[in-house]
Write a protein that holds these residues in place. Structure first.
Motif, PDB file in Angstrom:
ATOM      1  N   LEU A 158       0.992   5.162  -2.146  1.00  0.00           N
ATOM      2  CA  LEU A 158       1.116   6.508  -1.585  1.00  0.00           C
ATOM      3  C   LEU A 158       2.178   7.324  -2.323  1.00  0.00           C
ATOM      4  O   LEU A 158       2.132   8.556  -2.308  1.00  0.00           O
ATOM      5  CB  LEU A 158       1.449   6.423  -0.098  1.00  0.00           C
ATOM      6  CG  LEU A 158       0.389   5.732   0.776  1.00  0.00           C
ATOM      7  CD1 LEU A 158       0.875   5.626   2.220  1.00  0.00           C
ATOM      8  CD2 LEU A 158      -0.943   6.457   0.704  1.00  0.00           C
ATOM      9  N   ALA A 159       3.137   6.632  -2.967  1.00  0.00           N
ATOM     10  CA  ALA A 159       4.144   7.274  -3.830  1.00  0.00           C
ATOM     11  C   ALA A 159       4.960   8.335  -3.100  1.00  0.00           C
ATOM     12  O   ALA A 159       5.350   9.343  -3.692  1.00  0.00           O
ATOM     13  CB  ALA A 159       3.472   7.878  -5.076  1.00  0.00           C
ATOM     14  N   ASP A 160       5.212   8.098  -1.816  1.00  0.00           N
ATOM     15  CA  ASP A 160       6.000   9.051  -1.030  1.00  0.00           C
ATOM     16  C   ASP A 160       7.143   8.372  -0.283  1.00  0.00           C
ATOM     17  O   ASP A 160       7.701   8.930   0.664  1.00  0.00           O
ATOM     18  CB  ASP A 160       5.099   9.786  -0.040  1.00  0.00           C
ATOM     19  CG  ASP A 160       4.426   8.851   0.970  1.00  0.00           C
ATOM     20  OD1 ASP A 160       4.658   7.617   0.889  1.00  0.00           O
ATOM     21  OD2 ASP A 160       3.666   9.340   1.823  1.00  0.00           O
ATOM     22  N   GLY A 161       7.474   7.164  -0.713  1.00  0.00           N
ATOM     23  CA  GLY A 161       8.544   6.428  -0.050  1.00  0.00           C
ATOM     24  C   GLY A 161       8.098   5.635   1.156  1.00  0.00           C
ATOM     25  O   GLY A 161       8.942   5.110   1.901  1.00  0.00           O
ATOM     26  N   SER A 162       6.786   5.488   1.353  1.00  0.00           N
ATOM     27  CA  SER A 162       6.290   4.802   2.554  1.00  0.00           C
ATOM     28  C   SER A 162       6.651   3.327   2.587  1.00  0.00           C
ATOM     29  O   SER A 162       6.639   2.721   3.661  1.00  0.00           O
ATOM     30  CB  SER A 162       4.768   4.951   2.654  1.00  0.00           C
ATOM     31  OG  SER A 162       4.405   6.272   2.965  1.00  0.00           O
ATOM     32  N   GLU A 163       6.972   2.735   1.426  1.00  0.00           N
ATOM     33  CA  GLU A 163       7.401   1.340   1.447  1.00  0.00           C
ATOM     34  C   GLU A 163       8.760   1.178   2.128  1.00  0.00           C
ATOM     35  O   GLU A 163       9.181   0.052   2.425  1.00  0.00           O
ATOM     36  CB  GLU A 163       7.438   0.737   0.047  1.00  0.00           C
ATOM     37  CG  GLU A 163       8.414   1.378  -0.919  1.00  0.00           C
ATOM     38  CD  GLU A 163       7.763   2.423  -1.806  1.00  0.00           C
ATOM     39  OE1 GLU A 163       7.902   2.334  -3.045  1.00  0.00           O
ATOM     40  OE2 GLU A 163       7.115   3.343  -1.254  1.00  0.00           O
ATOM     41  N   MET A 174       7.572  -5.346   1.438  1.00  0.00           N
ATOM     42  CA  MET A 174       6.560  -5.195   2.473  1.00  0.00           C
ATOM     43  C   MET A 174       7.213  -4.672   3.759  1.00  0.00           C
ATOM     44  O   MET A 174       8.027  -5.363   4.368  1.00  0.00           O
ATOM     45  CB  MET A 174       5.860  -6.526   2.725  1.00  0.00           C
ATOM     46  CG  MET A 174       5.013  -7.000   1.556  1.00  0.00           C
ATOM     47  SD  MET A 174       3.594  -5.902   1.318  1.00  0.00           S
ATOM     48  CE  MET A 174       3.162  -6.312  -0.388  1.00  0.00           C
ATOM     49  N   PRO A 175       6.831  -3.449   4.202  1.00  0.00           N
ATOM     50  CA  PRO A 175       7.508  -2.840   5.348  1.00  0.00           C
ATOM     51  C   PRO A 175       6.748  -2.951   6.660  1.00  0.00           C
ATOM     52  O   PRO A 175       7.237  -2.483   7.686  1.00  0.00           O
ATOM     53  CB  PRO A 175       7.566  -1.369   4.922  1.00  0.00           C
ATOM     54  CG  PRO A 175       6.257  -1.161   4.217  1.00  0.00           C
ATOM     55  CD  PRO A 175       5.956  -2.488   3.506  1.00  0.00           C
ATOM     56  N   TYR A 192       0.841  -1.202   0.000  1.00  0.00           N
ATOM     57  CA  TYR A 192       0.000   0.000   0.000  1.00  0.00           C
ATOM     58  C   TYR A 192       0.877   1.253   0.000  1.00  0.00           C
ATOM     59  O   TYR A 192       0.539   2.259  -0.614  1.00  0.00           O
ATOM     60  CB  TYR A 192      -0.918  -0.013   1.221  1.00  0.00           C
ATOM     61  CG  TYR A 192      -1.848   1.170   1.304  1.00  0.00           C
ATOM     62  CD1 TYR A 192      -3.002   1.212   0.536  1.00  0.00           C
ATOM     63  CD2 TYR A 192      -1.569   2.250   2.152  1.00  0.00           C
ATOM     64  CE1 TYR A 192      -3.863   2.306   0.605  1.00  0.00           C
ATOM     65  CE2 TYR A 192      -2.421   3.340   2.228  1.00  0.00           C
ATOM     66  CZ  TYR A 192      -3.563   3.369   1.452  1.00  0.00           C
ATOM     67  OH  TYR A 192      -4.415   4.444   1.515  1.00  0.00           O
ATOM     68  N   GLY A 193       2.024   1.168   0.665  1.00  0.00           N
ATOM     69  CA  GLY A 193       2.926   2.312   0.700  1.00  0.00           C
ATOM     70  C   GLY A 193       3.404   2.749  -0.667  1.00  0.00           C
ATOM     71  O   GLY A 193       3.691   3.930  -0.885  1.00  0.00           O
TER      72      GLY A 193
END
Length: 323
Positions: free
Chosen positions: A131-136, A172-173, A127-128
């Motif tokens: 978000l395309a903001d580096g959340s992964e 997966m983070p 899902y991160g």
């Protein structure tokens, strides 16, 4: 969808996973500095995707990973596409990988190719990534399990219907998302296999702080997950991570790090690796530590995969001429 991962590993370890998609698409003129990243090519350059997959098969890869890491229904709808069009593009990504495999097979029909596993894994990014903001790379998000599953289920249905051999749950983070995907796989795709690959903040922890051994143990009772591992981490983290995973699970271990360069999510740019991060040089140690699927992630190339296959002894003449 066929169940092939465990059988393929039993027949011919190690298996080689292909390298970066976005890096190679950029060389072919595709702009990836956007919210869709490499999936942008699905809109107007799908033939480039097939060409990249084919280049990795030629280099010695056993497993292609579809260009769907960042291709999900909400991401396409955010661009103004209809749900049906989004599904068509996800299916197209699978079709291009499957076509690349068929093109390769047709070009290499000699006896040397007999018995060489060639699989297509359907990429399911976190899902991160949407978000395309580096959340992964932080895991700093949290949804109820049902919302994770609602997000991932449509893409997984399309990939399964398109004929991929397994799912690749990648980068997966976040332990909550890991559990949600494992349960979704068991409940909705009982005949499918997958690997689960974590994103790490250090060699012993997922990006959300979960102990790596605990993350592996959390899905150890899901037999459909045939391998667990790490991806898009610096090569220097991999050996310790493999050892930790080996102590926590009897499943196969998959590793495909980046080339050591540092990613900057805000600008979607890279800084070259600060030191000697040659993952091909380090890969034999990962194999010795217990990894049985090894490849490359961001910034790795077909030449890297060719050198990797040769270094690991996987290029044993059964892969055809490398050119």
């Amino acid at each position: 969808m066929t169940i092939m991962l465990i059988e393929a590993l039993a027949a011919r370890p190690p298996l080689i996973v292909e390298g970066a998609m976005a890096t190679e698409l950029e060389k072919r003129g595709v702009d990836t500095a956007n919210a869709l990243w490499a999936a942008m090519a699905l809109l107007d350059r799908p033939e480039a995707i097939r060409d990249v997959h084919r280049s990795y098969f030629e280099a010695g890869a056993n497993i292609a990973v579809t260009d769907t890491y960042q291709a999900n229904i909400p991401a396409f709808e955010r661009l103004g596409l209809r749900h049906a069009d989004a599904e068509r593009l996800i299916a197209l990504a699978a079709s291009e990988a499957l076509a690349a495999r068929e093109d390769y097979r047709l070009a290499h029909v000699d006896a040397a190719q007999e018995g060489r596993p060639l699989l297509v894994a359907g990429s399911v990014g976190p899902y991160g990534a949407f978000l395309a903001d580096g959340s992964e790379y932080t895991g700093a998000y949290e949804l109820p399990e049902s919302e994770y599953q609602d997000f991932h289920l449509p893409r997984m249905h399309v990939l399964a219907d398109a004929g991929v051999d397994l799912f690749a749950f990648e980068t997966m983070p976040n332990l909550g998302e890991v559990r949600a995907l494992a349960n979704l796989l068991a409940d909705e795709f009982p005949e499918a296999q997958a690997w689960m690959s974590f994103s790490l903040r250090d060699a012993g922890h997922l990006c959300d702080g979960t102990c790596l051994e605990a993350a592996a143990a959390a899905i150890d009772d899901i037999p459909q997950i045939g391998a667990v591992g790490v991806n898009c981490v610096p090569p220097s983290m991999v050996e310790e991570a493999v050892g930790r995973l080996r102590s926590a699970t009897g499943k196969a271990i998959v590793v495909y790090p980046n080339n050591g360069d540092v990613y900057h999510p805000g600008t979607k740019t890279w800084t070259p690796a600060p030191g000697d991060e040659d993952f091909v040089r380090l890969a034999p140690r990962w194999l010795e530590a217990g990894a049985s699927l090894i490849g490359g992630c961001c910034r790795t190339t077909p030449d890297d995969i060719r050198r990797l296959a040769r270094r690991l002894g996987a290029d044993d003449g059964s892969r055809g001429r490398q050119g």
